[in-house]
Design a protein around this motif. Structure first.
Motif, PDB file in Angstrom:
ATOM      1  N   ALA A 477       0.494 -10.237 -10.570  1.00 35.38           N
ATOM      2  CA  ALA A 477       1.817 -10.745 -10.939  1.00 35.38           C
ATOM      3  C   ALA A 477       2.383  -9.995 -12.133  1.00 35.38           C
ATOM      4  CB  ALA A 477       1.731 -12.234 -11.233  1.00 35.38           C
ATOM      5  N   GLN A 478       1.511  -9.524 -12.987  1.00 36.45           N
ATOM      6  CA  GLN A 478       1.918  -8.823 -14.210  1.00 36.45           C
ATOM      7  C   GLN A 478       2.594  -7.490 -13.902  1.00 36.45           C
ATOM      8  OE1 GLN A 478      -1.474  -7.741 -16.555  1.00 36.45           O
ATOM      9  NE2 GLN A 478      -0.303  -7.363 -18.430  1.00 36.45           N
ATOM     10  N   ILE A 479       2.108  -6.787 -12.871  1.00 33.96           N
ATOM     11  CA  ILE A 479       2.614  -5.444 -12.605  1.00 33.96           C
ATOM     12  C   ILE A 479       3.576  -5.382 -11.420  1.00 33.96           C
ATOM     13  CG2 ILE A 479       0.576  -4.382 -13.618  1.00 33.96           C
ATOM     14  CD1 ILE A 479      -0.515  -3.886 -10.850  1.00 33.96           C
ATOM     15  N   ALA A 480       3.603  -6.431 -10.587  1.00 43.86           N
ATOM     16  CA  ALA A 480       4.423  -6.398  -9.372  1.00 43.86           C
ATOM     17  C   ALA A 480       5.908  -6.280  -9.667  1.00 43.86           C
ATOM     18  CB  ALA A 480       4.148  -7.627  -8.510  1.00 43.86           C
ATOM     19  N   GLY A 481       6.338  -6.760 -10.815  1.00 45.50           N
ATOM     20  CA  GLY A 481       7.764  -6.743 -11.129  1.00 45.50           C
ATOM     21  C   GLY A 481       8.261  -5.467 -11.763  1.00 45.50           C
ATOM     22  N   LEU A 482       7.369  -4.490 -11.985  1.00 46.50           N
ATOM     23  CA  LEU A 482       7.792  -3.233 -12.605  1.00 46.50           C
ATOM     24  C   LEU A 482       8.637  -2.404 -11.651  1.00 46.50           C
ATOM     25  CD1 LEU A 482       4.495  -2.132 -14.397  1.00 46.50           C
ATOM     26  CD2 LEU A 482       6.522  -3.131 -15.459  1.00 46.50           C
ATOM     27  N   GLU A 483       9.398  -1.475 -12.219  1.00 46.31           N
ATOM     28  CA  GLU A 483      10.242  -0.599 -11.414  1.00 46.31           C
ATOM     29  C   GLU A 483       9.412   0.180 -10.408  1.00 46.31           C
ATOM     30  OE1 GLU A 483      13.470   3.047 -12.103  1.00 46.31           O
ATOM     31  OE2 GLU A 483      12.477   2.097 -13.822  1.00 46.31           O
ATOM     32  N   ARG A 484       9.867   0.263  -9.164  1.00 46.15           N
ATOM     33  CA  ARG A 484       9.192   0.965  -8.062  1.00 46.15           C
ATOM     34  C   ARG A 484       7.784   0.410  -7.790  1.00 46.15           C
ATOM     35  NH1 ARG A 484       9.878   7.148  -9.689  1.00 46.15           N
ATOM     36  NH2 ARG A 484       9.386   6.227 -11.701  1.00 46.15           N
ATOM     37  N   MET A 485       7.618  -0.875  -8.053  1.00 40.51           N
ATOM     38  CA  MET A 485       6.326  -1.495  -7.823  1.00 40.51           C
ATOM     39  C   MET A 485       6.539  -2.810  -7.080  1.00 40.51           C
ATOM     40  SD  MET A 485       3.003  -1.115  -8.516  1.00 40.51           S
ATOM     41  CE  MET A 485       3.040  -0.032  -9.948  1.00 40.51           C
ATOM     42  N   GLY A 486       6.040  -2.922  -5.856  1.00 37.78           N
ATOM     43  CA  GLY A 486       6.172  -4.157  -5.095  1.00 37.78           C
ATOM     44  C   GLY A 486       4.845  -4.876  -4.987  1.00 37.78           C
ATOM     45  N   ASP A 487       4.830  -5.969  -4.232  1.00 39.87           N
ATOM     46  CA  ASP A 487       3.609  -6.759  -4.077  1.00 39.87           C
ATOM     47  C   ASP A 487       2.469  -5.942  -3.466  1.00 39.87           C
ATOM     48  OD1 ASP A 487       4.682  -8.981  -5.195  1.00 39.87           O
ATOM     49  OD2 ASP A 487       5.086 -10.045  -3.318  1.00 39.87           O
ATOM     50  N   LYS A 488       2.801  -5.152  -2.422  1.00 39.63           N
ATOM     51  CA  LYS A 488       1.766  -4.387  -1.733  1.00 39.63           C
ATOM     52  C   LYS A 488       1.162  -3.327  -2.653  1.00 39.63           C
ATOM     53  CE  LYS A 488      -0.746  -3.289   1.810  1.00 39.63           C
ATOM     54  NZ  LYS A 488      -1.836  -4.205   2.241  1.00 39.63           N
ATOM     55  N   SER A 489       2.017  -2.613  -3.399  1.00 38.17           N
ATOM     56  CA  SER A 489       1.523  -1.583  -4.320  1.00 38.17           C
ATOM     57  C   SER A 489       0.657  -2.206  -5.398  1.00 38.17           C
ATOM     58  CB  SER A 489       2.697  -0.840  -4.961  1.00 38.17           C
ATOM     59  OG  SER A 489       3.428  -0.116  -3.990  1.00 38.17           O
ATOM     60  N   ALA A 490       1.114  -3.343  -5.935  1.00 37.79           N
ATOM     61  CA  ALA A 490       0.347  -4.031  -6.969  1.00 37.79           C
ATOM     62  C   ALA A 490      -1.006  -4.483  -6.435  1.00 37.79           C
ATOM     63  CB  ALA A 490       1.141  -5.227  -7.491  1.00 37.79           C
ATOM     64  N   GLU A 491      -1.016  -4.979  -5.207  1.00 43.79           N
ATOM     65  CA  GLU A 491      -2.266  -5.440  -4.591  1.00 43.79           C
ATOM     66  C   GLU A 491      -3.238  -4.273  -4.398  1.00 43.79           C
ATOM     67  OE1 GLU A 491      -3.783  -7.595  -0.444  1.00 43.79           O
ATOM     68  OE2 GLU A 491      -1.656  -7.566  -0.955  1.00 43.79           O
ATOM     69  N   ASN A 492      -2.722  -3.113  -3.951  1.00 42.89           N
ATOM     70  CA  ASN A 492      -3.570  -1.928  -3.766  1.00 42.89           C
ATOM     71  C   ASN A 492      -4.190  -1.479  -5.079  1.00 42.89           C
ATOM     72  OD1 ASN A 492      -3.038  -1.848  -1.026  1.00 42.89           O
ATOM     73  ND2 ASN A 492      -1.373  -0.356  -1.218  1.00 42.89           N
ATOM     74  N   ILE A 493      -3.404  -1.544  -6.145  1.00 38.81           N
ATOM     75  CA  ILE A 493      -3.909  -1.141  -7.461  1.00 38.81           C
ATOM     76  C   ILE A 493      -5.030  -2.072  -7.913  1.00 38.81           C
ATOM     77  CG2 ILE A 493      -3.316  -1.038  -9.927  1.00 38.81           C
ATOM     78  CD1 ILE A 493      -0.565   0.062  -9.033  1.00 38.81           C
TER      79      ILE A 493
END
Length: 679
Positions: A477-493
């Motif tokens: 949740a902390q990183i999902a809201g960053l620019e060019r960052m969605g739920d899927k990208s955040a989950e992969n990270i």
């Protein structure tokens, strides 16, 4: 006075020979070296009373090292005399025709590209590879057979049946530009000095003590000569065709020439065309084609009289120096880079060039606004080599090297034994922090492939991370809201970070970035120490007993563990579940090799030998060193030993190639991708 001059020249040339052949770090150009050697030869000819059998004019520069067994060449391995102009080349052909007037109307020469690598001699008996020996002193060289076997373009068994019973095949081992750039990027990542050019990199790679590491370097080899008492042909050009037929890699660009004009045309063609190649060339070699004429002409103590090397002049262009940028690496090293008016050089547009360090800038007296001369070192790295003082602006001022870090303002320091300046603000300088975290997540370290430098920079600027341990407390949740960052990208990270907890201790040790501890050294240290705690407790003497660890690395390790910041980082990574001890590798639930005794042989495209052995154990198999009656599986790469293959077939052992082996052990989610990303 003359004796003093001769002694001085001999001493200087010996020094340059040592730097070139033994250290692989030349400090003068080939042209300058050749001028010094010619000056010495002239003085010795004019003053025979000062003859010395140990003079550089009486020998070929040696590259012998203590790490390899010496081996004698069956046939002397000469170097070549050099020419630098069409006039000198014409003199060479006139001399040949004068000494052999019978070939005046039909003289033939072979023109070949001169590859910029390291010379090698390969011995074959009855079509099978026996050994590989470096040039050395021309009579005796280093036996580097184990390393040369890793070069896939070199055949172990020849094709056809018309080759001599015993022959030596001569060629050049080189590093293609792509491999050279990859190697230098890796060396920079591991805080090692990058190679100056592809030639030095090839020579250094060939002298590594680990054949597996040599295999990873991507060396290539081009063969260009055969020596034998039983030559199956009458000319050199025919011999080149034979080499290709026998399975050797030869140059497709060699040309048969029947006049000086044809030779000159070949040279002019390749002075510019060479920049389209994927490897370094520094000239053209011209050889008399007929073998009988070669034998009649003979050789001097140093070089054959039937061949000569035409050396290309390094392409140099003048352009204006607009500004100098100072970048900061992850170790704090400051690197000055020149911004130039765009200029065409060696087939590319050059806008930036290396200035190396403060000493180099002072030596060249480079100033802003100067017209500077730019060359490509090893045909790859643009560098400033001089200044056109006649074009210098009247209001020019000497350049003052920066005294503070361009990123954080901290006063710079310079160690006496190093050329570069450093920013000592190791834990507060942004490029250093970002660089260390980027290194931590890199492929050969923790291999968190869902992250990259751009994302790391974004996280740092948003205050999410300040050292590698902070990665393990990130929330989706902390990183999902960053620019060019969605739920899927955040989950992969987050998933990638979680998976990195399984990475073995040796790669964690490399990832934490102890200065001078590269990937290979980290593996050896991890195996010797067993755990991070044991490593931290080791004395300098104990550390120096570990293979490939010298005083410099030992001191660096001790310094690392004496710093509270580093101890805190390790404690936080331990809490996060990162592996800081060698563990018995957990076996996969998928056991395709369960109970099988396996032997591997040859070199492989996608795996290192140690990696294949790990995979075999992970999948339930047991590694054997040689084929025996109880061997169940023989995994073969290229250049497999013929004796092993014959034995495996004779006793009925199942033989599989690399592709089949991969199919056998691949199954999704059974082998951690953090351990074997190629899968």
């Amino acid at each position: 006075m003359t004796a003093e001059k001769i002694l001085k020249l001999r001493s200087l040339i010996d020094k340059y020979n040592y730097e070139y052949y033994t250290l692989n770090r030349p400090t003068v150009s080939d042209h300058e070296f050749d001028k010094l050697l010619a000056e010495l030869a002239a003085l010795e000819t004019e003053n025979p009373q000062f003859y010395d059998a140990n003079s550089p004019t009486q020998r070929i520069g040696a590259d012998l090292t203590s790490g390899f067994a010496p081996a004698k060449h069956h046939f002397a391995m000469y170097s070549l005399a050099n020419t630098y102009s069409e006039g000198e080349l014409r003199d060479f052909t006139v001399r040949i025709q004068k000494e052999h007037p019978e070939v005046e109307d039909g003289a033939e020469y072979v023109a070949e590209l001169k590859f910029d690598g390291t010379a090698i001699s390969l011995t074959y008996e009855r079509g099978r590879f026996v050994r590989a020996v470096t040039r050395g002193d021309g009579t005796t060289g280093d036996d580097v057979s184990a390393n040369v076997r890793t070069i896939r373009s070199i055949p172990m068994v020849l094709q056809g049946d018309d080759f001599p019973v015993l022959m030596e095949v001569r060629g050049e081992i080189y590093l293609p530009f792509d491999s050279f750039e990859k190697l230098n990027r890796q060396r920079v990542e591991e805080q090692e000095e990058p190679f100056a050019n592809a030639r030095n990199a090839a020579a250094g790679s060939l002298k590594l003590q680990s054949p597996a590491e040599v295999a990873a370097r991507g060396l290539e080899c081009i063969l260009y000569a055969v020596q034998s008492e039983q030559m199956p042909c009458a000319t050199h050009f025919e011999a080149l065709a034979k080499l290709g037929k026998w399975g050797f890699r030869t140059s497709e660009h060699s040309r048969l020439c029947k006049s000086i004009d044809q030779l000159a045309a070949f040279i002019r063609e390749w002075e510019t065309r060479r920049f389209t190649l994927g490897y370094a060339t520094d000239g053209v070699v011209i050889k008399v084609n007929d073998f009988r004429t070669q034998r009649d002409l003979g050789s001097t103590a140093k070089a054959p009289r039937w061949a000569v090397a035409y050396k290309f002049k390094a392409e140099s262009v003048a352009t204006r120096l607009l500004s100098i940028e100072f970048s900061v690496g992850r170790t704090g090293a400051i690197t000055p880079v020149a911004n130039l008016e765009p200029v065409q050089l060696a087939g590319t547009t050059v806008k930036r060039a290396s200035l190396h360090n403060a000493d180099q800038i002072a030596l060249l007296d480079v100033r802003l606004g100067d017209m500077v001369y730019v060359e490509k070192g090893g045909e790859i790295i643009p560098k400033i080599t001089g200044v056109d003082l006649l074009m210098r602006p009247s209001d020019s001022q000497p350049l003052i090297y920066i005294s503070e870090c361009p990123e954080c303002g901290t006063p710079l320091v310079k160690n006496e034994d190093e050329a570069k300046h450093y920013c000592p603000n190791f834990y507060g300088c942004p490029p250093q922090i970002i660089g260390r975290i980027t290194h931590f997540i890199s492929r050969k370290a923790m291999y968190i492939d869902s992250l990259g430098e751009e994302t790391v920079t974004q996280f740092y600027k948003n205050g999410f991370i300040n050292d590698p341990s902070d990665l393990y407390v990130l929330k989706k949740a902390q990183i999902a809201g960053l620019e060019r960052m969605g739920d899927k990208s955040a989950e992969n990270i987050i998933n990638g970070i979680d998976e990195s907890r399984k990475v073995p201790f040796s790669r964690v040790l490399f990832a934490i970035g102890i200065r001078y501890v590269g990937e290979t050294t980290a593996k050896k240290i991890a195996a010797a120490a067993g755990s991070i705690d044991a490593l931290a407790a080791m004395s300098r003497e104990q550390l120096c007993e570990i293979d490939e660890v010298g005083a410099k690395i030992a001191d660096s390790i001790i310094d690392f563990f004496s710093n509270e910041h580093n101890i805190t980082l390790i404690d936080k990574l331990k809490e996060a579940g990162v592996q800081f001890a060698e563990q018995e590798r957990a076996r996969s639930d998928f056991q395709p090799l369960a109970g099988l005794k396996v032997v591997i042989s040859g070199t492989f495209q996608n795996y290192g030998r140690d990696q294949i052995k790990e995979l075999i154990e992970l999948c339930g198999g047991t590694n054997q060193s040689s084929v025996a009656k109880n061997t169940d599986l023989f995994v073969v790469g290229s250049n497999v030993g013929p004796a092993k293959m014959e034995k495996a077939r004779k006793i009925g052992t199942r033989i599989v190639d690399e592709t089949k082996f991969s199919e056998m052990i691949k199954q999704k989610n059974t082998i951690p991708t953090s351990l074997f990303p190629e899968l």
